[in-house]
Design an enzyme around this catalytic site. Sequence first.
Site, PDB file in Angstrom:
ATOM      1  CG  ASN A   9     -92.170  11.092 -33.616  1.00 42.97           C
ATOM      2  OD1 ASN A   9     -92.500  12.114 -34.234  1.00 42.97           O
ATOM      3  ND2 ASN A   9     -90.914  10.651 -33.561  1.00 42.97           N
ATOM      4  CE  LYS A  11     -90.276   8.614 -36.524  1.00 43.55           C
ATOM      5  NZ  LYS A  11     -89.201   7.665 -36.737  1.00 43.55           N
ATOM      6  CG  HIS A  95     -86.679  11.117 -32.678  1.00 45.89           C
ATOM      7  ND1 HIS A  95     -86.056  10.664 -33.817  1.00 45.89           N
ATOM      8  CD2 HIS A  95     -87.646  10.224 -32.384  1.00 45.89           C
ATOM      9  CE1 HIS A  95     -86.645   9.539 -34.195  1.00 45.89           C
ATOM     10  NE2 HIS A  95     -87.609   9.249 -33.343  1.00 45.89           N
ATOM     11  CD  GLU A  97     -86.377   9.836 -37.368  1.00 47.81           C
ATOM     12  OE1 GLU A  97     -87.263  10.711 -37.289  1.00 47.81           O
ATOM     13  OE2 GLU A  97     -86.634   8.616 -37.433  1.00 47.81           O
ATOM     14  CD  GLU A 167     -87.961   6.535 -30.059  1.00 47.89           C
ATOM     15  OE1 GLU A 167     -89.095   6.125 -30.327  1.00 47.89           O
ATOM     16  OE2 GLU A 167     -87.427   7.476 -30.653  1.00 47.89           O
ATOM     17  N   GLY A 173     -88.104   2.465 -37.370  1.00 51.15           N
ATOM     18  CA  GLY A 173     -88.554   2.437 -38.759  1.00 51.15           C
ATOM     19  C   GLY A 173     -87.991   1.278 -39.570  1.00 51.15           C
ATOM     20  CB  SER A 212     -90.189  -1.598 -35.257  1.00 51.19           C
ATOM     21  OG  SER A 212     -89.392  -0.975 -36.253  1.00 51.19           O
TER      22      SER A 212
HETATM   23  P1  PGA Z   1     -91.059   3.649 -35.501  1.00 45.49           P
HETATM   24  O1  PGA Z   1     -90.481   5.042 -34.951  1.00 45.49           O
HETATM   25  O2  PGA Z   1     -92.189   3.248 -34.576  1.00 45.49           O
HETATM   26  O3  PGA Z   1     -91.545   3.958 -36.887  1.00 45.49           O
HETATM   27  O4  PGA Z   1     -89.946   2.683 -35.480  1.00 45.49           O
HETATM   28  C1  PGA Z   1     -90.369   5.303 -33.573  1.00 45.49           C
HETATM   29  C2  PGA Z   1     -89.798   6.674 -33.363  1.00 45.49           C
HETATM   30  O5  PGA Z   1     -88.928   7.084 -34.141  1.00 45.49           O
HETATM   31  O6  PGA Z   1     -90.179   7.390 -32.418  1.00 45.49           O
END
Ligand code: PGA
Length: 251
Positions: A9, A11, A95, A97, A167, A173, A212
């Site tokens: 992803n 983003k 997601h 976000e 998640e 992140g 992460s």
């Molecule tokens: P990350 O993000 O691997 O940077 O923690 C995962 C995601 O948001 O799908």
Amino acid sequence: MRRPLVAGNWKMNGSREITKTLVTGIGSDLPGDCGIDVVVCPPYVYLDLCSDLLGLQPVSLGAQDLDIHGPGAFTGAIAADMLLDVGCRYVIVGHSERRSLYGESDESVAEKAAVATARGLTPIICVGETQEEREDGITAEVIRRQLGVVIENAGGKIFPQALVAYEPVWAIGTGLTATDHQAQEVHALIREQLSDASEEAAMGTRILYGGSVKPDNAAGLFAQPDIDGGLIGGASLKAADFLGIIKAANS
Ligand code: PGA
């Protein structure tokens, strides 16, 4: 046997130049006998370029979101058929976000999952608790609610075509990964809940972990019985890291 899947992803990251470097980097070192599904989800505007660059590589294309409407007067929106038109097979929905920054509700996530599946896309439906919810001891309740609305509103029949991604919001992140045990515990709950949809859904649906994931923690996570791969954010922006995670899923 569920075939592992690793999805990147991106983003809101990238440029034409970065897309070229990243896709070429992934393709140049992908194991020939890749026993897993690999997906990249760039921003909308780079989907077409990515599709051209991927060519015959065993990597599928996914989008990060979609609109529930068909083509028409919906300024700024992207329809499922447009995603199919540029070669997408997958689409991320719900997601965290999108939920927290753009106000997406459980109901709208369910609607997107239903539309995606009906149009022939494979949705990757994200669920996960916040730090506060985990500390309050309501992780299972939150996941049950988020997935419950999908099963109820989109219908259990979208599984096992649809995927679920667990998640934990606190791990996205942040560099904080759920331990193998914490992740497996929630994945097992998700699989159990999928049996409300059908036994086939419970056994066949691929449940990804995201938050992460890095090359050095991927193998432990993917070795868990109910973890069928990963949804990768930051580490999917570096070809070497993404390839390291793919190798962990393939071993
Ligand atoms: P990350 O993000 O691997 O940077 O923690 C995962 C995601 O948001 O799908």
